[in-house]
Design a protein around this motif. Structure first.
Motif, short mmCIF file in Angstrom:
data_model
loop_
_atom_site.label_atom_id
_atom_site.label_comp_id
_atom_site.label_asym_id
_atom_site.label_seq_id
_atom_site.Cartn_x
_atom_site.Cartn_y
_atom_site.Cartn_z
N SER A 27 0.80 -1.23 0.00
CA SER A 27 0.00 0.00 0.00
C SER A 27 0.83 1.27 0.00
CB SER A 27 -0.94 0.01 1.21
OG SER A 27 -0.21 0.04 2.42
N MET A 28 2.14 1.19 0.42
CA MET A 28 2.90 2.42 0.58
C MET A 28 4.30 2.40 -0.03
SD MET A 28 1.85 3.72 4.39
CE MET A 28 2.30 5.41 3.97
N VAL A 29 4.75 1.27 -0.55
CA VAL A 29 6.07 1.21 -1.18
C VAL A 29 5.93 0.93 -2.67
CG1 VAL A 29 8.32 0.07 -1.23
CG2 VAL A 29 7.21 0.53 0.96
N SER A 30 5.32 -0.21 -3.00
CA SER A 30 5.14 -0.56 -4.41
C SER A 30 4.40 0.52 -5.19
CB SER A 30 4.40 -1.90 -4.53
OG SER A 30 5.13 -2.94 -3.94
N PRO A 31 3.29 1.08 -4.67
CA PRO A 31 2.58 2.11 -5.45
C PRO A 31 3.44 3.33 -5.74
CG PRO A 31 1.16 1.28 -3.71
CD PRO A 31 2.53 0.72 -3.45
N ILE A 32 4.26 3.77 -4.79
CA ILE A 32 5.09 4.96 -5.00
C ILE A 32 6.09 4.71 -6.11
CG2 ILE A 32 6.81 6.47 -3.93
CD1 ILE A 32 5.34 6.07 -1.27
N VAL B 17 -1.93 10.91 7.98
CA VAL B 17 -0.75 10.56 8.77
C VAL B 17 -1.06 10.29 10.24
CG1 VAL B 17 1.47 11.40 9.64
CG2 VAL B 17 0.91 11.63 7.21
N PRO B 18 -1.76 11.19 10.95
CA PRO B 18 -2.03 10.90 12.36
C PRO B 18 -2.93 9.68 12.56
CG PRO B 18 -3.21 12.87 11.64
CD PRO B 18 -2.24 12.53 10.56
N PHE B 19 -3.87 9.47 11.63
CA PHE B 19 -4.74 8.29 11.73
C PHE B 19 -3.93 7.01 11.54
CE2 PHE B 19 -7.47 11.78 10.34
CZ PHE B 19 -8.51 11.68 11.24
N HIS B 20 -2.98 7.06 10.60
CA HIS B 20 -2.14 5.90 10.34
C HIS B 20 -1.25 5.61 11.56
CE1 HIS B 20 0.17 3.57 7.01
NE2 HIS B 20 0.27 2.96 8.16
N ALA B 21 -0.66 6.66 12.11
CA ALA B 21 0.20 6.48 13.27
C ALA B 21 -0.58 5.93 14.46
CB ALA B 21 0.87 7.81 13.64
N PHE B 22 -1.79 6.46 14.68
CA PHE B 22 -2.61 5.98 15.79
C PHE B 22 -3.01 4.53 15.59
CE2 PHE B 22 -6.74 5.32 17.87
CZ PHE B 22 -6.40 5.65 19.18
N TRP C 30 3.22 1.55 12.30
CA TRP C 30 3.54 2.89 12.79
C TRP C 30 4.72 3.49 12.03
CZ3 TRP C 30 8.04 4.47 15.44
CH2 TRP C 30 8.00 5.79 15.91
N SER C 31 5.77 2.70 11.82
CA SER C 31 6.97 3.21 11.14
C SER C 31 6.68 3.58 9.70
CB SER C 31 8.10 2.18 11.21
OG SER C 31 7.74 0.99 10.52
N PHE C 32 5.76 2.85 9.07
CA PHE C 32 5.45 3.14 7.68
C PHE C 32 4.56 4.37 7.53
CE2 PHE C 32 7.24 -0.89 6.53
CZ PHE C 32 7.54 -0.77 5.19
N ALA C 33 4.10 4.93 8.62
CA ALA C 33 3.35 6.18 8.54
C ALA C 33 4.27 7.36 8.32
CB ALA C 33 2.54 6.39 9.83
N GLU C 34 5.59 7.16 8.51
CA GLU C 34 6.53 8.26 8.47
C GLU C 34 7.35 8.30 7.18
OE1 GLU C 34 6.38 10.42 10.87
OE2 GLU C 34 5.02 9.23 12.14
N LEU C 35 8.19 7.29 6.97
CA LEU C 35 9.17 7.35 5.89
C LEU C 35 8.56 7.51 4.49
CD1 LEU C 35 12.10 7.36 5.08
CD2 LEU C 35 12.08 4.86 5.07
N PRO C 36 7.60 6.67 4.07
CA PRO C 36 7.04 6.87 2.74
C PRO C 36 6.38 8.24 2.58
CG PRO C 36 6.47 4.70 3.58
CD PRO C 36 7.06 5.47 4.72
#
Length: 318
Positions: free
Chosen positions: A98-103, A218-223, A262-268
């Motif tokens: 959802s956050m690496v391949s699509p980018i 972002v905040p929803f993903h982190a939560f 949680w970590s994937f809410a930040e770097l991508p």
């Protein structure tokens, strides 16, 4: 190595890094096969452009290759089988799809490549290109690319899947598992497509709007990640009983799954934000150069006309 009655490979040994990345193709490796088809089709399009004398940026080809590789490794290796048994492995699959391949795939500008390499004309050969253009301009495509659809869909793929019975229902069989993985990939493509803006898209929005659209989840993903990480009971039941010989602490593994989310809410997000920011800066620079060239051609006629209007207004006031 063993297969269940559906033909899907099921692990009989505990996961290790080596076993996770060993290719494991079976009757349910649909997305892995799709990744290979996408890679071959893209390279054929690039080759056609080169034969016609049109240069295609190498970094776009590299981005597409990386996108296909990440898609293959998430669905055509040990990740696919272990993702049915270990929560942290499944969550890694989810985040990559959802956050690496699509980018990576979107930065390859596949739509632009298709429009440039597919044959033009009104005959049979030109039908694929015409259909692609028609799809891009359709009302349905504009609906699918609107933030009122893409942002809620992105959040539903987190909260609506894991905190409802949907997850356990889908994970009950390989078909449901593959449907879920495909959903994660499509959700990422629809969410990041209009934000990155690397291709002609049904809906266009300014750069500030893209940044806002990116930052809203972002905040929803982190939560979401923190809530899974801090839960003192199992969020889903699918991973409640891994093989005892594997020695997996299911609550500890669930905490690892939450940390991965949680970590994937930040770097991508930072990477996409950087891409959008530099695209914005380059667009302003290109606009400035275009205005400078226009001024040189007409000897600053626009500026002269503006000054003349100011003088006329001043004369009227007096």
């Amino acid at each position: 190595m063993q297969h269940d009655h559906t033909g899907m490979w099921m692990p009989d040994e505990p996961p290790t890094w080596a076993r996770l990345f060993i290719p494991r193709l079976d009757g349910w490796s649909v997305l892995a096969v799709v990744s290979v088809v996408l890679l071959v089709a893209y390279l054929v399009g690039v080759a056609r452009l080169h034969r016609s004398g049109v240069r295609w940026p190498w970094w776009r080809t590299g981005s597409w290759v990386l996108g296909c590789l990440t898609l293959f490794f998430a669905t055509g290796t040990g990740f696919n089988g272990y993702g049915m048994a270990v929560f942290s492995v499944h969550m890694a699959q989810h985040m990559v799809l959802s956050m690496v391949s699509p980018i990576f795939l979107l930065c390859g500008s596949p739509i632009t490549l298709a429009l440039r390499s597919l044959p033009r004309g009104k005959g049979t050969a030109g039908v694929p290109r015409a259909l692609l253009l028609e799809a891009l301009h359709s009302r349905f495509a504009r609906f699918l690319s609107h933030p009122a659809f893409t942002v809620p869909l992105f959040l539903v793929s987190l909260y609506g899947v894991y905190f409802t019975p949907i997850f356990d229902d889908l994970m009950a069989n390989p078909l449901g598992h593959q449907f879920m993985l495909a959903h994660f990939l499509v959700t990422g493509l629809l969410f990041f497509g209009p934000i990155l803006g690397q291709d002609p898209w049904p809906r266009t929005v300014g750069y500030p709007g893209r940044m806002l659209e990116l930052l809203i989840p972002v905040p929803f993903h982190a939560f979401f990640g923190v809530s899974i990480m801090m839960a003192d009971s199992l969020v889903v039941q699918t991973f409640a009983h891994p093989p005892a010989s594997w020695g997996i602490d299911v609550l500890g593994d669930q905490g690892s799954a939450g940390a991965i989310a949680w970590s994937f809410a930040e770097l991508p997000t930072v990477v996409v934000l950087a891409v959008v920011f530099f695209a914005w800066a380059n667009s302003d620079e290109r606009r400035g150069r275009r205005l400078d060239r226009a001024a040189e051609r007409d000897a600053d006629a626009e500026l002269a006309a503006y000054n003349a209007r100011l003088k006329a207004l001043a004369a009227q006031e007096h």
